[in-house]
Every structure is written in structure tokens, then in C-alpha cells.
Design a protein around this motif. Structure first.
Motif, PDB file in Angstrom:
ATOM      1  N   ILE A  47       1.083  -0.822  -0.135  1.00  0.00           N
ATOM      2  CA  ILE A  47      -0.308  -0.053  -0.057  1.00  0.00           C
ATOM      3  C   ILE A  47       1.021   1.409   0.135  1.00  0.00           C
ATOM      4  N   HIS A  48       0.718   2.033  -1.361  1.00  0.00           N
ATOM      5  CA  HIS A  48       1.506   3.125  -1.002  1.00  0.00           C
ATOM      6  C   HIS A  48       1.119   4.801  -0.142  1.00  0.00           C
ATOM      7  N   LEU A  49      -0.210   4.769   0.306  1.00  0.00           N
ATOM      8  CA  LEU A  49      -0.469   6.017   0.932  1.00  0.00           C
ATOM      9  C   LEU A  49      -1.874   4.953   1.390  1.00  0.00           C
ATOM     10  N   ILE A  50      -2.648   6.037   2.581  1.00  0.00           N
ATOM     11  CA  ILE A  50      -3.209   5.198   3.640  1.00  0.00           C
ATOM     12  C   ILE A  50      -3.884   7.210   3.474  1.00  0.00           C
ATOM     13  N   ILE A  51      -5.568   7.102   2.692  1.00  0.00           N
ATOM     14  CA  ILE A  51      -6.002   8.504   3.297  1.00  0.00           C
ATOM     15  C   ILE A  51      -7.046   7.555   4.204  1.00  0.00           C
ATOM     16  N   SER A  52      -7.233   8.330   5.521  1.00  0.00           N
ATOM     17  CA  SER A  52      -8.094   7.619   6.553  1.00  0.00           C
ATOM     18  C   SER A  52      -9.076   9.174   7.080  1.00  0.00           C
ATOM     19  N   ASP A  53     -10.249   8.933   7.839  1.00  0.00           N
ATOM     20  CA  ASP A  53     -11.549  10.197   7.933  1.00  0.00           C
ATOM     21  C   ASP A  53     -10.412   9.679   9.632  1.00  0.00           C
ATOM     22  N   VAL A  54     -11.383  10.524  10.749  1.00  0.00           N
ATOM     23  CA  VAL A  54     -10.630  10.724  12.046  1.00  0.00           C
ATOM     24  C   VAL A  54     -11.800  10.350  13.023  1.00  0.00           C
ATOM     25  N   ASN A  55     -13.362  10.593  12.227  1.00  0.00           N
ATOM     26  CA  ASN A  55     -14.507   9.992  13.295  1.00  0.00           C
ATOM     27  C   ASN A  55     -15.399   9.330  12.201  1.00  0.00           C
ATOM     28  N   MET A  56     -15.045   7.272  12.972  1.00  0.00           N
ATOM     29  CA  MET A  56     -15.820   6.734  12.634  1.00  0.00           C
ATOM     30  C   MET A  56     -15.943   5.729  13.301  1.00  0.00           C
ATOM     31  N   PRO A  57     -17.466   4.508  13.508  1.00  0.00           N
ATOM     32  CA  PRO A  57     -17.759   4.141  13.992  1.00  0.00           C
ATOM     33  C   PRO A  57     -16.762   2.833  14.373  1.00  0.00           C
ATOM     34  N   VAL A  58     -16.730   1.892  14.808  1.00  0.00           N
ATOM     35  CA  VAL A  58     -16.046   0.570  15.391  1.00  0.00           C
ATOM     36  C   VAL A  58     -14.707   0.987  15.535  1.00  0.00           C
ATOM     37  N   MET A  59     -13.415   1.776  14.646  1.00  0.00           N
ATOM     38  CA  MET A  59     -12.811   1.601  15.088  1.00  0.00           C
ATOM     39  C   MET A  59     -12.395   3.443  14.449  1.00  0.00           C
ATOM     40  N   ASP A  60     -11.797   4.244  15.164  1.00  0.00           N
ATOM     41  CA  ASP A  60     -11.836   5.563  14.770  1.00  0.00           C
ATOM     42  C   ASP A  60     -10.299   5.513  13.801  1.00  0.00           C
ATOM     43  N   GLY A  61      -9.855   6.912  13.235  1.00  0.00           N
ATOM     44  CA  GLY A  61      -8.802   6.975  12.020  1.00  0.00           C
ATOM     45  C   GLY A  61      -8.182   6.985  13.447  1.00  0.00           C
ATOM     46  N   ILE A  62      -7.985   7.678  14.187  1.00  0.00           N
ATOM     47  CA  ILE A  62      -6.542   7.555  15.241  1.00  0.00           C
ATOM     48  C   ILE A  62      -5.958   6.612  15.596  1.00  0.00           C
TER      49      ILE A  62
END
Length: 122
Positions: A47-62
Motif C-alpha cells: 500500500i503506497h498511501l492511506i487516506i483515513s477519516d478521523v471520526n468513524m464507528p467501530v474503530m476511529d482514524g486515530i
């Protein structure tokens, strides 16, 4: 060979918009709906890069960033946080966890692609 980017966001419409921009720029895209789903889809492939949200259910971005940095295959994978979260403390928390950039929603696709091109692993 196309570079692969993982997009992690609980919003299907955000994943779609980001995916269209990335695919249009020639990237392969893997989508996940939260941190736990993303971790399940990381099976050792490059994987060359990950783009992630911060506020998510189940497991948040941080929490996801912290988990990914413990994974030998992905320890050095750059991560862009794509979020509505503009709080400085949250940003610092993301950077300390290992995020390389913080892009605010709503975003311009060219702004996001600029960050992607700068940070994407060779």
C-alpha cells in the motif's frame, strides 16, 4: 504499475468521490468503511498511501493509525487524515500517532491529489 491507495471512511459518498479522483489520476484504490475493516483488508500487499477519516464507528482514524504503525508491513506507509475535524488538539493527536498530513472536508480533489503525490511511497 499503478500505486495502491487505501481509502478509509464511513461515508460511502466520500469513499466514492475520493476513489473517482484517485482512479482518475491512475491509482488503484482499496476502500474500507472503518479502521477495523481497513485492518482486515491489509493482508501484506503493498500500500503506497492511506487516506483515513478521523471520526468513524467501530474503530476511529486515530486508533487505526496507531494500529497500522504497529504493523511491520505498514509502519512506514504515509497516512493522510481526511476529516471535518479542525481541532488543533485532534490534529496533534493524529500527528503523534503517525499521520503525515491533515486535509479538511470539504476538499478540492486537486488539493488532495497534490498531497497524495507528495506523500505517496515510491
Amino acid at each position: 504499475m499503478a500505486k495502491t491507495i487505501m481509502v478509509v471512511d464511513d461515508s460511502a459518498s466520500i469513499r466514492m468521490v475520493v476513489g473517482i479522483a484517485l482512479r482518475g489520476a491512475g491509482y488503484d484504490v482499496i476502500e474500507a468503511q472503518d479502521g477495523k475493516d481497513a485492518l482486515a483488508k491489509l493482508t501484506g500487499q503493498k500500500i503506497h498511501l492511506i487516506i483515513s477519516d478521523v471520526n468513524m464507528p467501530v474503530m476511529d482514524g486515530i486508533s487505526f493509525v496507531k494500529a497500522i504503525k504497529q504493523h511491520a508491513s505498514y509502519r512506514f506507509t504515509p497516512i493522510i487524515m481526511l476529516t471535518t475535524e479542525s481541532d488543533e488538539a485532534k490534529k496533534r493527536e493524529g500527528q503523534l500517532a503517525g499521520a503525515k498530513a491533515w486535509v479538511l472536508k470539504p476538499f478540492k480533489p486537486e488539493q488532495m491529489l497534490g498531497a497524495v503525490q507528495k506523500l505517496c511511497l515510491p
